[in-house]
Design an enzyme around this catalytic site. Structure first.
Site, PDB file in Angstrom:
ATOM      1  CG  ASP A 134      12.860  38.357  12.618  1.00  0.00           C
ATOM      2  OD1 ASP A 134      14.047  38.168  12.363  1.00  0.00           O
ATOM      3  OD2 ASP A 134      12.450  38.604  13.759  1.00  0.00           O
ATOM      4  CD  GLU A 136      17.637  34.670   9.986  1.00  0.00           C
ATOM      5  OE1 GLU A 136      17.839  33.923  10.950  1.00  0.00           O
ATOM      6  OE2 GLU A 136      17.807  35.892  10.024  1.00  0.00           O
ATOM      7  CG  ASP A 151      19.689  38.499   9.306  1.00  0.00           C
ATOM      8  OD1 ASP A 151      18.493  38.560   9.664  1.00  0.00           O
ATOM      9  OD2 ASP A 151      20.569  37.993  10.020  1.00  0.00           O
ATOM     10  CG  ASP A 200      22.584  40.212  12.407  1.00  0.00           C
ATOM     11  OD1 ASP A 200      22.518  39.003  12.670  1.00  0.00           O
ATOM     12  OD2 ASP A 200      23.633  40.874  12.518  1.00  0.00           O
ATOM     13  CB  THR A 233      15.775  37.784  16.038  1.00  0.00           C
ATOM     14  OG1 THR A 233      15.821  38.087  14.648  1.00  0.00           O
ATOM     15  CG2 THR A 233      14.332  37.607  16.460  1.00  0.00           C
ATOM     16  CB  THR A 286      28.357  34.295  19.943  1.00  0.00           C
ATOM     17  OG1 THR A 286      26.968  34.036  20.085  1.00  0.00           O
ATOM     18  CG2 THR A 286      29.154  33.273  20.764  1.00  0.00           C
ATOM     19  N   GLY A 309      24.307  39.773  17.193  1.00  0.00           N
ATOM     20  CA  GLY A 309      24.278  40.253  15.820  1.00  0.00           C
ATOM     21  C   GLY A 309      25.628  40.356  15.143  1.00  0.00           C
ATOM     22  CE  LYS A 360      28.963  38.637  17.925  1.00  0.00           C
ATOM     23  NZ  LYS A 360      27.558  38.490  17.546  1.00  0.00           N
ATOM     24  CG  ASP A 396      23.779  35.784  10.277  1.00  0.00           C
ATOM     25  OD1 ASP A 396      22.840  36.512  10.622  1.00  0.00           O
ATOM     26  OD2 ASP A 396      23.765  34.554  10.421  1.00  0.00           O
TER      27      ASP A 396
END
Length: 308
Positions: free
Chosen positions: A51, A74, A117, A120, A122, A195, A220, A224, A247
């Site tokens: 990240d 982020e 991000d 995405d 993590t 989620t 993520g 999706k 995101d």
């Protein structure tokens, strides 16, 4: 010559190359074996070495080339010198061959906001669910997401040793989306992706009201949306705060460029100007096709609980 290209297309071409480098950094951190995990606000809100390095790489590479951009990432990182090895100054020539949609041809650098991000998914990254992981670079103009780049560092990672690892998807509104094969989910099936690690009663109630045939729980937001455009899911439903602008900015563009729709749970478009709050406090609802079916099935109790 660079000057013959519009600011937007030069930015997208640069962001494509920068996203590819980001994917390489993500893979290198895994290969080295030390993820350098830091817990931010909770056990499900993590930050890794990847990240941090990827955000430094993306933000510094963009800022050097486009100093008047507003860049919002982020990770809250301390200022400091960035290792030259993290800088990517290339640009993807194939993108520069594409025409810039006329409505964006006069955009200036200072008019654009870039939402980043760096990693995405993590949590999934730390658990070895590598196909959930994406790098997201979204570009907004006048509050609207207009261009986006998604890198999947581990695309094909289970396809055998001869498969090319990683891919980069990109899109511009009015031009299209590229780097993948568009496929629709089976007609008449309600396959909902949601989620994996941030579920609650509101999310469950909202999904149940849509009479799903199948519910997929994956990490993520970028992942999706890829499920929607590749026909693995019909709708992405997240009736809860938690998801942020970085995101959704890039994935929203890819979805909109191929005729899909992404909004909050109330059906409002998301806003991406630099002053906007980062949280998507009224959740996310997205579909490639039949968006109205899903929007019409959101219970009033869920809407009342989520204030935009």
């Amino acid at each position: 010559m660079a000057s013959s290209h519009t600011v937007l297309m030069r930015l997208v071409a640069s962001a494509y190359s920068i996203a590819q480098k980001a994917g390489t950094i993500v893979r290198c951190v895994i290969a080295e074996g030390d993820l350098g995990i830091v817990q931010k606000t909770s056990a499900t809100d993590l930050q890794t070495k990847a990240d941090r390095l990827v955000q430094m790489s993306i933000c510094s590479s963009l800022a050097r080339k486009f100093p008047k951009l507003t860049i919002i990432g982020e990770e809250d990182l301390p200022p400091g010198e960035v290792d030259q090895e993290l800088i990517e100054d290339g640009q993807w020539e194939e993108i520069l061959k594409q025409p810039c949609p006329s409505q964006y041809s006069a955009i200036k650098e200072e008019d654009l906001v870039v939402w980043v991000d760096p990693l995405d998914g993590t949590k999934e990254y730390t658990e070895g669910l590598l196909d959930n992981v994406t790098v997201l670079i979204g570009i907004a103009y006048e509050g609207k997401a207009i261009a986006g780049i998604i890198n999947q560092p581990y695309y094909n990672y289970q396809a055998g040793p001869d498969a090319a690892l990683g891919r980069t998807i990109w899109g511009v509104l009015g031009l299209g989306a590229f780097g993948f094969q568009l496929k629709e989910a089976p007609a008449g099936k309600h396959i909902i992706t949601t989620t994996r690690s941030h579920s609650n009663q509101l999310v469950t109630d909202c999904i149940s009201a849509m009479n799903p045939d199948t519910v997929l729980r994956v990490g993520g937001a970028g992942n999706k949306i890829i499920q929607l455009i590749e026909g693995k899911a019909s709708a992405y439903v997240f009736a809860s705060p938690g998801c942020k602008k970085w995101d959704t900015c890039a994935p929203e563009v890819i979805l909109h460029a191929v005729g899909g729709k992404l909004t909050d749970i109330h059906g409002n478009a998301l806003q991406y100007n630099k002053e906007v709050k980062h949280m998507n406090s009224a959740g996310v609802l997205a579909a490639l096709r039949n968006y109205e079916y899903y929007a019409s099935h959101v219970p009033e109790s869920v809407k009342n609980a989520l204030i935009p």
